[in-house]
Scaffold this motif. Structure first.
Motif, short mmCIF file in Angstrom:
data_model
loop_
_atom_site.label_atom_id
_atom_site.label_comp_id
_atom_site.label_asym_id
_atom_site.label_seq_id
_atom_site.Cartn_x
_atom_site.Cartn_y
_atom_site.Cartn_z
N PRO A 81 -4.08 -35.97 22.28
CA PRO A 81 -4.87 -37.08 22.84
C PRO A 81 -6.35 -36.76 22.94
O PRO A 81 -7.17 -37.67 23.03
CB PRO A 81 -4.25 -37.27 24.23
N GLN A 82 -6.70 -35.47 22.94
CA GLN A 82 -8.10 -35.07 23.02
C GLN A 82 -8.76 -35.01 21.64
O GLN A 82 -9.91 -34.56 21.52
CB GLN A 82 -8.21 -33.70 23.69
N ALA A 83 -8.06 -35.46 20.61
CA ALA A 83 -8.57 -35.35 19.24
C ALA A 83 -9.91 -36.05 19.06
O ALA A 83 -10.76 -35.59 18.29
CB ALA A 83 -7.55 -35.91 18.25
N ILE A 84 -10.14 -37.15 19.77
CA ILE A 84 -11.38 -37.91 19.58
C ILE A 84 -12.61 -37.14 20.05
O ILE A 84 -13.73 -37.52 19.74
CB ILE A 84 -11.30 -39.28 20.30
N PHE A 85 -12.39 -36.05 20.78
CA PHE A 85 -13.52 -35.24 21.24
C PHE A 85 -13.75 -34.00 20.36
O PHE A 85 -14.59 -33.17 20.68
CB PHE A 85 -13.29 -34.78 22.68
N ARG A 86 -13.01 -33.88 19.25
CA ARG A 86 -13.04 -32.65 18.45
C ARG A 86 -13.71 -32.83 17.08
O ARG A 86 -13.53 -32.00 16.20
CB ARG A 86 -11.63 -32.11 18.27
N PHE A 87 -14.43 -33.93 16.90
CA PHE A 87 -15.05 -34.19 15.59
C PHE A 87 -16.57 -34.08 15.64
O PHE A 87 -17.27 -34.72 14.85
CB PHE A 87 -14.61 -35.56 15.08
N GLU A 88 -17.08 -33.28 16.57
CA GLU A 88 -18.51 -33.01 16.70
C GLU A 88 -19.30 -34.31 16.79
O GLU A 88 -18.95 -35.18 17.56
CB GLU A 88 -18.98 -32.13 15.52
N ASP A 89 -20.37 -34.45 15.96
CA ASP A 89 -21.23 -35.63 16.06
C ASP A 89 -20.89 -36.69 15.02
O ASP A 89 -21.70 -37.57 14.71
CB ASP A 89 -22.71 -35.23 15.91
N ASN A 90 -19.71 -36.64 14.44
CA ASN A 90 -19.29 -37.61 13.44
C ASN A 90 -18.74 -38.87 14.09
O ASN A 90 -18.33 -38.86 15.26
CB ASN A 90 -18.25 -37.00 12.51
N ASP A 91 -18.73 -39.97 13.33
CA ASP A 91 -18.20 -41.23 13.83
C ASP A 91 -16.69 -41.28 13.65
O ASP A 91 -16.14 -40.73 12.69
CB ASP A 91 -18.84 -42.41 13.09
N LEU A 92 -16.03 -41.97 14.58
CA LEU A 92 -14.57 -42.12 14.53
C LEU A 92 -14.20 -43.59 14.50
O LEU A 92 -14.80 -44.40 15.21
CB LEU A 92 -13.92 -41.46 15.74
N VAL A 93 -13.18 -43.91 13.71
CA VAL A 93 -12.66 -45.27 13.63
C VAL A 93 -11.16 -45.23 13.88
O VAL A 93 -10.44 -44.46 13.25
CB VAL A 93 -12.96 -45.91 12.26
N ILE A 94 -10.72 -46.07 14.81
CA ILE A 94 -9.28 -46.20 15.10
C ILE A 94 -8.86 -47.60 14.71
O ILE A 94 -9.28 -48.58 15.34
CB ILE A 94 -8.99 -45.95 16.59
N PRO A 95 -8.05 -47.77 13.67
CA PRO A 95 -7.57 -49.11 13.30
C PRO A 95 -6.77 -49.74 14.44
O PRO A 95 -6.07 -49.03 15.18
CB PRO A 95 -6.70 -48.84 12.07
#
Length: 439
Positions: free
Chosen positions: A16-30
């Motif tokens: 569940p903490q995955a969204i905080f592990r991509f540094e400064d990149n953008d995230l998209v959740i369909p």
């Protein structure tokens, strides 16, 4: 270059903490991912708990800004929920235009690739979905924040070449100062240069910078069990040391992981009284097709899963009897005496387990988060032993590199209260050893 990562449902259910592990990149959740998470939120297992947690995290973001427009993340990226439309499905090949969750998520990622100026990467733990993504021209990746290369896994042992005088000095004074980059409690084999038959074994004391002798097993053994090879001597030394609170034993089938752990546990509980009880547990995962619901009370239902533990305890009791011990007692008598408790891991969350010797067998079937849940249950004076074979995994959501056992080995290798040994030589039988190597 900044990237845009599209996350699949299984990534968020895994961590569940995955969204905080991509540094400064953008995230998209369909939006389809949100729907699928909603279907899991009532499950009373690890997946259900993770679904509820990610839902709370996303709801917290929703309170600050609109998810559909994008919410800024702490490290500089933006989190956005992307809607699905029927038009996006037309971008897929005809074979994938079936209205299914995976295809919807794939269609959203592919449409985003056409409109986004930065590289778009689809992240999923589903192997087949990564293949589909590659087939339609999407860059796809596994979620690897908790992966440990099984080939580079810390073995817990090392060999050091020394002069004959230094090896003799270790025998003479009972310790030997040793310079080098060694981990706390690493098991060391001292070998005379030019004479491989002249050796000594010990364990590295990191705070003192020296090798100390192993804890010796009594002549009568531990409940009739004697170490049969060097690695088993290393394992017993870690298992019998009350100052080491976490021990991990990794090895193929038949190397003695569970048997050694139970023998040491019974010694320290029943014979030495250093712990109040031996608690043995294992995750409930069948090998192959499940038998379905089993009749009976809790004990009867658990019997098929816990039978390997029963077998090991009965073997130890039989070994004591063969060597002139008291009458053979079944494992149930040990349970009645309060010495032994065998239970599944299902109900461990929320418990506190003080002053117990706890063995978690088949730990390779646990996720890193599940292992964290178990270890954080340890109360004052509790010792935890994790055993398992990373190459025999029945849990479909972890593999040899991402399971909780190997993850724990790698994370704790530099800690003074932890020890690890990889066992390689099978001692169950010549047939079992041959099968483990050939099949």
């Amino acid at each position: 270059m900044k990237k845009t990562y599209v996350l699949d449902t299984n990534v968020l259910l895994h961590d569940p903490q995955a969204i905080f592990r991509f540094e400064d990149n953008d995230l998209v959740i369909p939006i389809t991912v949100i729907e699928e998470i909603d279907r899991f939120k009532k499950d009373m297992n690890e997946k259900g708990r993770n679904a509820r947690q990610i839902s709370r995290i996303l709801d917290g973001f929703r309170a600050t800004s609109k998810l559909i427009e994008g919410v800024p993340l702490e490290k500089g990226g933006v989190l956005k929920v992307q809607l699905y439309t029927e038009a996006t499905m037309k971008g897929l090949p005809p074979e994938l235009q079936v209205d299914r969750g995976d295809n919807r998520i794939l269609a959203v990622a592919l449409e985003l690739k056409k409109t986004c100026s930065c590289p778009v990467i689809f992240v999923t733990k589903d192997t087949n979905l990564r293949i589909k993504a590659d087939a339609v021209g999407l860059a796809a990746a596994d979620y690897e924040s908790d992966k440990v290369s099984i080939d580079d896994l810390y073995s817990g042992t090392a060999e050091v070449e020394l002069s004959k005088d230094e090896v003799d000095r270790f025998y003479g004074q009972g310790y030997l100062p040793l310079e080098g980059d060694f981990y706390p409690n690493q098991c060391i084999t001292l070998v005379e240069a030019g004479n491989p038959s002249h050796t000594a074994i010990g364990r590295y004391n990191h705070s003192m910078g020296r090798v100390n002798p192993l804890i010796k097993v009594p002549k009568e053994g531990l409940w009739g069990i004697h170490p049969r090879n060097r690695e088993q001597q290393f394992a017993f030394s870690l298992l019998l040391d009350e100052n080491i609170q976490l021990v991990t034993l990794v090895g193929k089938a038949g190397t003695g992981k569970t048997l050694l752990a139970i023998a040491a546990g019974l010694t320290m509980v029943a014979d030495q009284g250093q712990f109040s009880r031996l608690l043995v547990s294992r995750p409930v995962f069948p090998m192959g097709r499940d038998l379905g619901f089993l009749p009976g009370d809790v004990e009867e239902k658990l019997a098929p899963w816990m039978q390997p533990i029963f077998d090991n305890v009965e073997l130890l009791l039989g070994a004591v009897e063969e060597r002139g011990g008291k009458h053979k007692r079944g494992y149930k008598e040990l349970v009645d005496m309060g010495i032994l408790e065998i239970e599944p891991l299902t109900y461990i969350r929320g418990r506190s387990i003080p002053k117990q010797y706890m063995i978690v067998d088949e730990a390779q079937n646990l996720t890193p988060h599940e292992v964290k849940t178990i270890i954080t249950r340890a109360g004052e004076g509790t010792k935890i032993v994790l055993t398992g074979d990373p190459y025999q995994i029945d849990n479909p959501y972890v593999d040899a590199s991402s399971n909780g056992l190997t993850y724990t080995v790698e994370k704790f290798k530099g800690q003074a209260l932890a020890g690890h040994v990889t066992l390689t030589k099978g001692e169950r039988s010549s047939l079992a050893e041959l099968a483990a190597n050939l099949l």
